[in-house]
Design a protein around this motif. Structure first.
Motif, PDB file in Angstrom:
ATOM      1  N   ILE A 157      27.922  49.182  38.632  1.00 41.58           N
ATOM      2  CA  ILE A 157      26.460  48.888  38.485  1.00 41.58           C
ATOM      3  C   ILE A 157      25.643  50.100  38.384  1.00 41.58           C
ATOM      4  O   ILE A 157      24.301  50.135  38.441  1.00 41.58           O
ATOM      5  N   ASN A 158      26.311  51.296  38.105  1.00 49.47           N
ATOM      6  CA  ASN A 158      25.533  52.613  37.867  1.00 49.47           C
ATOM      7  C   ASN A 158      24.761  52.937  38.947  1.00 49.47           C
ATOM      8  O   ASN A 158      23.563  52.983  38.592  1.00 49.47           O
ATOM      9  N   PHE A 159      24.896  52.533  40.134  1.00 53.66           N
ATOM     10  CA  PHE A 159      24.206  53.024  41.321  1.00 53.66           C
ATOM     11  C   PHE A 159      25.131  53.702  42.189  1.00 53.66           C
ATOM     12  O   PHE A 159      26.030  52.991  42.817  1.00 53.66           O
ATOM     13  N   ASN A 160      24.487  54.783  42.818  1.00 55.98           N
ATOM     14  CA  ASN A 160      25.252  55.704  44.038  1.00 55.98           C
ATOM     15  C   ASN A 160      24.166  55.579  45.116  1.00 55.98           C
ATOM     16  O   ASN A 160      22.994  56.331  44.792  1.00 55.98           O
ATOM     17  N   GLN A 161      24.519  55.511  46.208  1.00 53.73           N
ATOM     18  CA  GLN A 161      23.483  56.004  47.638  1.00 53.73           C
ATOM     19  C   GLN A 161      24.213  57.516  48.003  1.00 53.73           C
ATOM     20  O   GLN A 161      23.338  58.018  48.641  1.00 53.73           O
ATOM     21  N   PHE A 162      25.249  57.670  47.644  1.00 53.92           N
ATOM     22  CA  PHE A 162      25.766  58.934  48.183  1.00 53.92           C
ATOM     23  C   PHE A 162      26.176  60.064  46.900  1.00 53.92           C
ATOM     24  O   PHE A 162      26.224  59.398  45.834  1.00 53.92           O
ATOM     25  N   ASP A 163      26.809  61.051  47.165  1.00 52.59           N
ATOM     26  CA  ASP A 163      27.301  61.878  46.269  1.00 52.59           C
ATOM     27  C   ASP A 163      28.468  60.951  45.410  1.00 52.59           C
ATOM     28  O   ASP A 163      29.456  60.938  46.128  1.00 52.59           O
ATOM     29  N   LEU A 183      23.963  39.681  43.981  1.00 50.64           N
ATOM     30  CA  LEU A 183      25.178  39.370  43.197  1.00 50.64           C
ATOM     31  C   LEU A 183      25.766  40.562  42.483  1.00 50.64           C
ATOM     32  O   LEU A 183      26.787  40.776  42.691  1.00 50.64           O
ATOM     33  N   GLN A 184      24.882  41.527  41.985  1.00 52.85           N
ATOM     34  CA  GLN A 184      25.667  42.717  41.435  1.00 52.85           C
ATOM     35  C   GLN A 184      25.681  43.824  42.274  1.00 52.85           C
ATOM     36  O   GLN A 184      26.949  44.367  42.446  1.00 52.85           O
ATOM     37  N   PHE A 185      24.982  43.678  43.580  1.00 58.60           N
ATOM     38  CA  PHE A 185      25.141  44.491  44.537  1.00 58.60           C
ATOM     39  C   PHE A 185      26.320  43.894  45.214  1.00 58.60           C
ATOM     40  O   PHE A 185      27.223  45.143  45.642  1.00 58.60           O
ATOM     41  N   ILE A 186      26.848  43.083  45.546  1.00 58.95           N
ATOM     42  CA  ILE A 186      27.831  42.592  46.558  1.00 58.95           C
ATOM     43  C   ILE A 186      29.288  42.760  45.533  1.00 58.95           C
ATOM     44  O   ILE A 186      30.245  42.765  45.966  1.00 58.95           O
ATOM     45  N   PHE A 187      29.267  42.588  44.224  1.00 57.14           N
ATOM     46  CA  PHE A 187      30.471  42.701  43.120  1.00 57.14           C
ATOM     47  C   PHE A 187      31.401  43.787  43.507  1.00 57.14           C
ATOM     48  O   PHE A 187      32.512  43.303  43.843  1.00 57.14           O
ATOM     49  N   PHE A 201      29.563  35.851  35.775  1.00 57.42           N
ATOM     50  CA  PHE A 201      28.686  35.106  36.527  1.00 57.42           C
ATOM     51  C   PHE A 201      27.697  36.016  37.394  1.00 57.42           C
ATOM     52  O   PHE A 201      26.713  35.527  37.977  1.00 57.42           O
ATOM     53  N   THR A 202      27.959  37.158  37.428  1.00 62.79           N
ATOM     54  CA  THR A 202      27.161  38.220  38.177  1.00 62.79           C
ATOM     55  C   THR A 202      26.442  39.010  37.475  1.00 62.79           C
ATOM     56  O   THR A 202      25.546  39.915  38.036  1.00 62.79           O
ATOM     57  N   ASP A 203      26.240  38.803  36.073  1.00 61.12           N
ATOM     58  CA  ASP A 203      25.308  39.750  35.219  1.00 61.12           C
ATOM     59  C   ASP A 203      25.658  41.337  35.425  1.00 61.12           C
ATOM     60  O   ASP A 203      25.039  42.108  35.206  1.00 61.12           O
ATOM     61  N   VAL A 204      27.038  41.541  35.499  1.00 62.00           N
ATOM     62  CA  VAL A 204      27.702  42.762  35.624  1.00 62.00           C
ATOM     63  C   VAL A 204      28.423  43.093  34.257  1.00 62.00           C
ATOM     64  O   VAL A 204      29.423  41.974  34.038  1.00 62.00           O
ATOM     65  N   VAL A 239      31.400  35.891  46.373  1.00 60.69           N
ATOM     66  CA  VAL A 239      30.549  36.069  45.118  1.00 60.69           C
ATOM     67  C   VAL A 239      29.855  34.989  44.786  1.00 60.69           C
ATOM     68  O   VAL A 239      28.601  34.879  44.764  1.00 60.69           O
ATOM     69  N   LEU A 240      30.361  33.704  44.672  1.00 64.65           N
ATOM     70  CA  LEU A 240      29.668  32.623  44.120  1.00 64.65           C
ATOM     71  C   LEU A 240      28.841  31.831  45.266  1.00 64.65           C
ATOM     72  O   LEU A 240      28.021  31.012  44.895  1.00 64.65           O
ATOM     73  N   ILE A 241      29.348  31.901  46.467  1.00 64.50           N
ATOM     74  CA  ILE A 241      28.656  31.265  47.623  1.00 64.50           C
ATOM     75  C   ILE A 241      27.591  32.189  48.263  1.00 64.50           C
ATOM     76  O   ILE A 241      26.414  31.910  48.254  1.00 64.50           O
ATOM     77  N   LEU A 242      28.252  33.071  48.919  1.00 68.32           N
ATOM     78  CA  LEU A 242      27.478  34.024  49.565  1.00 68.32           C
ATOM     79  C   LEU A 242      26.441  34.828  48.730  1.00 68.32           C
ATOM     80  O   LEU A 242      25.251  35.068  48.891  1.00 68.32           O
ATOM     81  N   GLY A 243      27.043  35.153  47.635  1.00 69.73           N
ATOM     82  CA  GLY A 243      26.260  36.005  46.607  1.00 69.73           C
ATOM     83  C   GLY A 243      25.363  35.263  46.076  1.00 69.73           C
ATOM     84  O   GLY A 243      23.646  35.573  45.972  1.00 69.73           O
ATOM     85  N   ILE A 244      25.427  34.061  45.779  1.00 67.65           N
ATOM     86  CA  ILE A 244      24.372  32.995  45.166  1.00 67.65           C
ATOM     87  C   ILE A 244      23.361  32.670  46.173  1.00 67.65           C
ATOM     88  O   ILE A 244      21.829  32.701  45.924  1.00 67.65           O
ATOM     89  N   GLY A 245      23.933  32.338  47.131  1.00 69.95           N
ATOM     90  CA  GLY A 245      22.846  31.779  48.397  1.00 69.95           C
ATOM     91  C   GLY A 245      22.024  32.925  48.776  1.00 69.95           C
ATOM     92  O   GLY A 245      20.921  32.587  49.074  1.00 69.95           O
ATOM     93  N   LEU A 246      22.483  34.272  48.893  1.00 66.23           N
ATOM     94  CA  LEU A 246      21.460  35.208  49.288  1.00 66.23           C
ATOM     95  C   LEU A 246      20.762  35.927  48.308  1.00 66.23           C
ATOM     96  O   LEU A 246      19.837  36.697  48.453  1.00 66.23           O
ATOM     97  N   ASN A 247      21.150  35.685  47.138  1.00 63.62           N
ATOM     98  CA  ASN A 247      20.403  36.460  45.824  1.00 63.62           C
ATOM     99  C   ASN A 247      19.095  36.509  45.876  1.00 63.62           C
ATOM    100  O   ASN A 247      18.215  37.633  45.643  1.00 63.62           O
TER     101      ASN A 247
END
Length: 269
Positions: A234-240, A64-68, A134-137, A36-44
């Motif tokens: 995060i209130n998001f679904n790609q699928f059913d 960050l929200q996506f990976i949480f 830290f991820t705004d979730v 979360v803190l390294i990969l998430g912030i790095g790729l955000n």
């Protein structure tokens, strides 16, 4: 009543042993920090369509929200499957032989071990929740309760999977290699660290991504578990949204029954 006492005794032993294992605890804390803190912030920043000027998000959340939610699944996967190493330890040191000759039914022994592993795995999933600020979730109480129930369901099924693997592997080293060979492909092909663009149709997706990768993601049951947690947190679904819980229930039932069959055979051998 006697069977419930047996389940409780084995559950308590599994929980105490896991909580005393400093290595497992350190892993449960360091994994979310790294992801979360390294990969998430790095790729955000790279997750946005435009970083400078008029900022427009390619998807309705940050990286960050996506990976949480995916890191919650990762922490549960590792802990749940690795908890089954206690089965090999019990077998090596003769404890399994002692409880197998007890009058308790096999399902009592298996259920106690699975509940113990699932409890610890869910606690490790809860460690990730501490990083939500830290991820705004934002964690609402209803989402938190639903998320905890789903975390326990996933942890239960994956602990059963770990026990099925442990029953087929004879050494600690073999279990470590084999479990990693299961965990990492399942995680990386679950749409956990990169999204299949939800704005694209199935045909468009297969044009942008290699077809074999799309098929791996679509046929991976962990894809729907990760998607389920994204829906909750995060209130998001790609699928059913119902597909994830249903698949987790099927995983829990199927691998518990396979584990029970293995335990029954173990008692006869």
């Amino acid at each position: 009543m006697g069977n419930l006492v047996g389940v409780y005794a084995i559950w308590l032993r599994e929980v105490k042993r896991s909580l005393r294992d400093r290595g497992q605890l350190i892993g449960g804390i360091s994994r979310p920090l790294l992801w979360v803190l390294i990969l998430g912030i790095g790729l955000n920043p790279y997750f946005r369509a435009e970083v400078f000027g008029q900022v427009r998000f390619a998807v309705p959340y940050t990286y960050l929200q996506f990976i949480f939610p995916a890191v919650i699944v990762l922490n549960i996967m590792y802990t749940a499957i690795q908890s089954a190493v206690s089965l090999i330890s019990d077998r090596e040191f003769g404890f399994m032989r002692e409880i197998m000759v007890s009058p308790k039914p096999r399902w009592v022994i298996l259920l106690g071990k699975v509940l113990g592993g699932a409890t610890v795995a869910m606690l490790h999933g809860c460690i990730v929740l501490l990083l939500a600020q830290f991820t705004d979730v934002s964690l609402r109480l209803t989402d938190l309760v639903l998320g905890l129930a789903l975390m326990f369901l996933l942890a239960f099924g994956l602990t059963c999977l770990g026990i099925v693997i442990a029953n087929r592997v004879r050494s600690f080293e073999g279990f470590g290699v084999f479990s990693n060979a299961v965990i990492l492909p399942l995680y990386f092909t679950s749409s956990s660290i990169f999204p299949l663009d939800p704005a694209l149709s199935g045909a468009q997706t297969r044009v942008l991504y290699p077809e074999w990768l799309v098929l791996l993601v679509q046929y991976n049951p962990m894809t729907y578990a990760v998607d389920c947690f994204r829906g909750v947190f995060i209130n998001f679904n790609q699928f059913d949204p119902l597909r994830g819980p249903l698949i987790m229930i099927v995983i829990a039932i199927v691998f518990f029954l396979v584990g029970l069959r293995d335990f029954t055979r173990m008692g006869k051998s």
